[in-house]
Design a protein around this motif. Structure first.
Motif, PDB file in Angstrom:
ATOM      1  N   SER A  80       5.665  -4.133  10.682  1.00 61.25           N
ATOM      2  CA  SER A  80       4.607  -4.010   9.691  1.00 61.25           C
ATOM      3  C   SER A  80       4.423  -2.549   9.330  1.00 61.25           C
ATOM      4  O   SER A  80       4.351  -1.693  10.186  1.00 61.25           O
ATOM      5  CB  SER A  80       3.298  -4.584  10.226  1.00 61.25           C
ATOM      6  N   ALA A  81       4.422  -2.298   8.072  1.00 60.62           N
ATOM      7  CA  ALA A  81       4.107  -0.974   7.537  1.00 60.62           C
ATOM      8  C   ALA A  81       3.126  -1.231   6.402  1.00 60.62           C
ATOM      9  O   ALA A  81       3.038  -2.341   5.894  1.00 60.62           O
ATOM     10  CB  ALA A  81       5.360  -0.279   7.024  1.00 60.62           C
ATOM     11  N   HIS A  82       2.413  -0.229   6.014  1.00 61.21           N
ATOM     12  CA  HIS A  82       1.487  -0.409   4.890  1.00 61.21           C
ATOM     13  C   HIS A  82       2.324  -0.660   3.641  1.00 61.21           C
ATOM     14  O   HIS A  82       2.803   0.273   3.022  1.00 61.21           O
ATOM     15  CB  HIS A  82       0.616   0.840   4.699  1.00 61.21           C
ATOM     16  N   ARG A  83       2.552  -1.917   3.305  1.00 62.89           N
ATOM     17  CA  ARG A  83       3.425  -2.255   2.181  1.00 62.89           C
ATOM     18  C   ARG A  83       2.818  -1.820   0.854  1.00 62.89           C
ATOM     19  O   ARG A  83       3.507  -1.657  -0.113  1.00 62.89           O
ATOM     20  CB  ARG A  83       3.743  -3.745   2.167  1.00 62.89           C
ATOM     21  N   GLU A  84       1.542  -1.665   0.807  1.00 60.65           N
ATOM     22  CA  GLU A  84       0.875  -1.105  -0.349  1.00 60.65           C
ATOM     23  C   GLU A  84       0.326   0.233   0.119  1.00 60.65           C
ATOM     24  O   GLU A  84      -0.473   0.266   1.037  1.00 60.65           O
ATOM     25  CB  GLU A  84      -0.295  -1.995  -0.802  1.00 60.65           C
ATOM     26  N   CYS A  85       0.785   1.301  -0.458  1.00 56.58           N
ATOM     27  CA  CYS A  85       0.304   2.603   0.008  1.00 56.58           C
ATOM     28  C   CYS A  85      -1.051   2.873  -0.633  1.00 56.58           C
ATOM     29  O   CYS A  85      -1.158   3.509  -1.672  1.00 56.58           O
ATOM     30  CB  CYS A  85       1.291   3.719  -0.307  1.00 56.58           C
ATOM     31  N   ASP A  86      -2.069   2.347  -0.009  1.00 57.03           N
ATOM     32  CA  ASP A  86      -3.427   2.496  -0.520  1.00 57.03           C
ATOM     33  C   ASP A  86      -4.139   3.668   0.167  1.00 57.03           C
ATOM     34  O   ASP A  86      -5.327   3.609   0.453  1.00 57.03           O
ATOM     35  CB  ASP A  86      -4.209   1.202  -0.344  1.00 57.03           C
ATOM     36  N   LEU A  87      -3.356   4.701   0.462  1.00 52.70           N
ATOM     37  CA  LEU A  87      -3.844   5.941   1.056  1.00 52.70           C
ATOM     38  C   LEU A  87      -4.364   5.798   2.485  1.00 52.70           C
ATOM     39  O   LEU A  87      -5.310   6.481   2.858  1.00 52.70           O
ATOM     40  CB  LEU A  87      -4.923   6.582   0.176  1.00 52.70           C
ATOM     41  N   PRO A  88      -3.770   4.965   3.319  1.00 53.90           N
ATOM     42  CA  PRO A  88      -4.311   4.816   4.667  1.00 53.90           C
ATOM     43  C   PRO A  88      -4.220   6.102   5.477  1.00 53.90           C
ATOM     44  O   PRO A  88      -5.122   6.396   6.261  1.00 53.90           O
ATOM     45  CB  PRO A  88      -3.448   3.715   5.279  1.00 53.90           C
ATOM     46  N   TYR A  89      -3.152   6.865   5.311  1.00 52.41           N
ATOM     47  CA  TYR A  89      -2.961   8.079   6.103  1.00 52.41           C
ATOM     48  C   TYR A  89      -3.837   9.233   5.611  1.00 52.41           C
ATOM     49  O   TYR A  89      -4.105  10.152   6.361  1.00 52.41           O
ATOM     50  CB  TYR A  89      -1.492   8.500   6.096  1.00 52.41           C
ATOM     51  N   ALA A  90      -4.278   9.174   4.372  1.00 50.32           N
ATOM     52  CA  ALA A  90      -5.127  10.233   3.826  1.00 50.32           C
ATOM     53  C   ALA A  90      -6.491  10.249   4.493  1.00 50.32           C
ATOM     54  O   ALA A  90      -7.167  11.274   4.515  1.00 50.32           O
ATOM     55  CB  ALA A  90      -5.286  10.067   2.315  1.00 50.32           C
ATOM     56  N   GLU A  91      -6.872   9.122   5.055  1.00 53.18           N
ATOM     57  CA  GLU A  91      -8.191   9.006   5.676  1.00 53.18           C
ATOM     58  C   GLU A  91      -8.139   9.063   7.196  1.00 53.18           C
ATOM     59  O   GLU A  91      -9.167   8.977   7.853  1.00 53.18           O
ATOM     60  CB  GLU A  91      -8.834   7.701   5.213  1.00 53.18           C
ATOM     61  N   MET A  92      -6.953   9.202   7.756  1.00 53.86           N
ATOM     62  CA  MET A  92      -6.791   9.227   9.204  1.00 53.86           C
ATOM     63  C   MET A  92      -6.762  10.658   9.718  1.00 53.86           C
ATOM     64  O   MET A  92      -6.375  11.575   8.994  1.00 53.86           O
ATOM     65  CB  MET A  92      -5.469   8.561   9.607  1.00 53.86           C
ATOM     66  N   GLY A  93      -7.124  10.797  10.982  1.00 48.76           N
ATOM     67  CA  GLY A  93      -7.003  12.081  11.645  1.00 48.76           C
ATOM     68  C   GLY A  93      -5.599  12.259  12.205  1.00 48.76           C
ATOM     69  O   GLY A  93      -4.771  11.344  12.175  1.00 48.76           O
ATOM     70  N   PHE A  94      -5.334  13.431  12.754  1.00 45.88           N
ATOM     71  CA  PHE A  94      -4.031  13.786  13.290  1.00 45.88           C
ATOM     72  C   PHE A  94      -3.548  12.748  14.308  1.00 45.88           C
ATOM     73  O   PHE A  94      -2.434  12.231  14.197  1.00 45.88           O
ATOM     74  CB  PHE A  94      -4.117  15.178  13.943  1.00 45.88           C
ATOM     75  N   ASP A  95      -4.369  12.437  15.290  1.00 47.96           N
ATOM     76  CA  ASP A  95      -3.957  11.508  16.348  1.00 47.96           C
ATOM     77  C   ASP A  95      -3.757  10.085  15.829  1.00 47.96           C
ATOM     78  O   ASP A  95      -2.848   9.382  16.273  1.00 47.96           O
ATOM     79  CB  ASP A  95      -4.973  11.514  17.492  1.00 47.96           C
ATOM     80  N   GLU A  96      -4.581   9.662  14.893  1.00 54.21           N
ATOM     81  CA  GLU A  96      -4.426   8.325  14.306  1.00 54.21           C
ATOM     82  C   GLU A  96      -3.107   8.216  13.545  1.00 54.21           C
ATOM     83  O   GLU A  96      -2.413   7.203  13.641  1.00 54.21           O
ATOM     84  CB  GLU A  96      -5.569   8.023  13.341  1.00 54.21           C
ATOM     85  N   ILE A  97      -2.767   9.264  12.807  1.00 54.87           N
ATOM     86  CA  ILE A  97      -1.505   9.282  12.070  1.00 54.87           C
ATOM     87  C   ILE A  97      -0.347   9.174  13.051  1.00 54.87           C
ATOM     88  O   ILE A  97       0.576   8.376  12.857  1.00 54.87           O
ATOM     89  CB  ILE A  97      -1.377  10.556  11.213  1.00 54.87           C
ATOM     90  N   CYS A  98      -0.403   9.954  14.113  1.00 56.19           N
ATOM     91  CA  CYS A  98       0.656   9.910  15.127  1.00 56.19           C
ATOM     92  C   CYS A  98       0.798   8.514  15.707  1.00 56.19           C
ATOM     93  O   CYS A  98       1.913   7.984  15.792  1.00 56.19           O
ATOM     94  CB  CYS A  98       0.378  10.914  16.244  1.00 56.19           C
ATOM     95  N   ARG A  99      -0.305   7.923  16.108  1.00 58.95           N
ATOM     96  CA  ARG A  99      -0.259   6.574  16.695  1.00 58.95           C
ATOM     97  C   ARG A  99       0.380   5.569  15.738  1.00 58.95           C
ATOM     98  O   ARG A  99       1.209   4.755  16.128  1.00 58.95           O
ATOM     99  CB  ARG A  99      -1.656   6.102  17.089  1.00 58.95           C
ATOM    100  N   GLU A 100      -0.018   5.639  14.486  1.00 58.12           N
ATOM    101  CA  GLU A 100       0.477   4.694  13.485  1.00 58.12           C
ATOM    102  C   GLU A 100       1.986   4.858  13.259  1.00 58.12           C
ATOM    103  O   GLU A 100       2.731   3.884  13.256  1.00 58.12           O
ATOM    104  CB  GLU A 100      -0.284   4.911  12.173  1.00 58.12           C
ATOM    105  N   VAL A 101       2.432   6.079  13.075  1.00 58.50           N
ATOM    106  CA  VAL A 101       3.850   6.322  12.799  1.00 58.50           C
ATOM    107  C   VAL A 101       4.691   6.053  14.050  1.00 58.50           C
ATOM    108  O   VAL A 101       5.770   5.464  13.959  1.00 58.50           O
ATOM    109  CB  VAL A 101       4.075   7.748  12.242  1.00 58.50           C
ATOM    110  N   PHE A 102       4.193   6.445  15.214  1.00 61.77           N
ATOM    111  CA  PHE A 102       4.925   6.168  16.450  1.00 61.77           C
ATOM    112  C   PHE A 102       5.040   4.660  16.677  1.00 61.77           C
ATOM    113  O   PHE A 102       6.075   4.167  17.134  1.00 61.77           O
ATOM    114  CB  PHE A 102       4.261   6.821  17.660  1.00 61.77           C
TER     115      PHE A 102
END
Length: 152
Positions: A80-102
């Protein structure tokens, strides 16, 4: 995308890395926190590079492997990836981004490990092992780079 052969699997993986690169790049422009923005830019470039790397597998792979059916994939949970890029990473912090991409990379690694034991011909097994090794190596690089950026 419907995955039936190892060629489809490679195409699908390449498309996922490409989509993630575009989404991360898009979100980086809207991220307000400088450290998270820099991380998104780095991750976007890394994912774009992975898209090219995965495409090279298709050009170099044994045709027997590419045309081998991936029956067991149908019962495996898709990545699962954000199939619609509705800016999910723009609202996340550094650690949240890392967790999601990892987590995205961990899912790809799990999928390749799952398929490795089910490849019916040696050429397909070799191909999936190469893809697995590449994903593991790149995931490890991402973790190291993120940890360095976190330490700054």
């Amino acid at each position: 995308m419907h995955v039936e052969t190892f060629q489809d699997l490679i195409d699908w993986t390449r498309e996922l890395h490409g989509f993630l690169a575009k989404c991360l790049r898009h979100c980086a422009d809207r991220q307000e926190e400088p450290r998270a923005r820099a991380l998104l830019q780095y991750l976007a470039a890394h994912e774009a590079s992975l898209e090219s790397t995965v495409a090279s597998f298709e050009r170099q792979a044994d045709p027997k492997a590419l045309h081998t059916w991936v029956y067991d994939y149908l019962s495996h949970t898709p990545i699962s990836a954000h199939r619609e890029c509705d800016l999910p990473y723009a609202e996340m912090g550094f650690d949240e981004i890392c967790r999601e991409v990892f987590a995205f990379h961990d899912q790809a690694i799990e999928l390749y490990r799952y398929l490795e034991g089910r490849a019916e011909i040696p050429e397909a097994r070799t191909l999936i092992q190469q893809l697995l090794k590449m994903e593991e190596h790149e995931a490890m690089r991402l973790v190291q780079q993120a940890n360095r950026a976190r330490d700054l």
